[in-house]
Scaffold this motif. Sequence first.
Motif, PDB file in Angstrom:
ATOM      1  N   THR A  50      -5.533   9.728   1.243  1.00  0.00           N
ATOM      2  CA  THR A  50      -4.724   8.338   1.214  1.00  0.00           C
ATOM      3  C   THR A  50      -3.100   8.444   1.318  1.00  0.00           C
ATOM      4  O   THR A  50      -2.522   7.874   2.004  1.00  0.00           O
ATOM      5  CB  THR A  50      -5.066   7.598  -0.151  1.00  0.00           C
ATOM      6  N   GLU A  74       0.792  -1.113  -0.035  1.00  0.00           N
ATOM      7  CA  GLU A  74       0.118  -0.035   0.297  1.00  0.00           C
ATOM      8  C   GLU A  74       0.767   1.384  -0.073  1.00  0.00           C
ATOM      9  O   GLU A  74       0.547   2.259  -0.785  1.00  0.00           O
ATOM     10  CB  GLU A  74      -1.130  -0.177   1.255  1.00  0.00           C
ATOM     11  N   ASP A 102     -10.032  12.062  -2.193  1.00  0.00           N
ATOM     12  CA  ASP A 102      -9.655  10.601  -1.537  1.00  0.00           C
ATOM     13  C   ASP A 102      -8.223  10.250  -1.673  1.00  0.00           C
ATOM     14  O   ASP A 102      -7.473   9.769  -0.915  1.00  0.00           O
ATOM     15  CB  ASP A 102     -10.401   9.717  -2.153  1.00  0.00           C
ATOM     16  N   THR A 103      -7.804  10.782  -2.859  1.00  0.00           N
ATOM     17  CA  THR A 103      -6.024  10.475  -3.083  1.00  0.00           C
ATOM     18  C   THR A 103      -5.309  11.227  -2.060  1.00  0.00           C
ATOM     19  O   THR A 103      -4.375  10.770  -1.430  1.00  0.00           O
ATOM     20  CB  THR A 103      -5.798  10.873  -4.679  1.00  0.00           C
ATOM     21  N   LYS A 115      -0.666   7.376   4.295  1.00  0.00           N
ATOM     22  CA  LYS A 115       0.930   6.816   3.842  1.00  0.00           C
ATOM     23  C   LYS A 115       2.182   7.609   4.606  1.00  0.00           C
ATOM     24  O   LYS A 115       2.969   6.890   5.260  1.00  0.00           O
ATOM     25  CB  LYS A 115       1.168   6.945   2.128  1.00  0.00           C
TER      26      LYS A 115
END
Length: 58
Positions: A30, A15, A26-27, A34
Amino acid sequence: MSCGRRRRRPHVLAELKSGPGALGLDTLLTEIGKLTTVRALGLSEAVFADASDRIVAA
């Protein structure tokens, strides 16, 4: 560490290495997740000092 946690690690690493995808909220969220995961590892920058960019990117 339990066996259940060990089995999840490859998933987490995959991931982290995944591309960001299409531009969007959303990206962004995300990718922030990370970065949070990587920072939680607490690795020093010296860990990758002698590694080539190609190896680090792999």
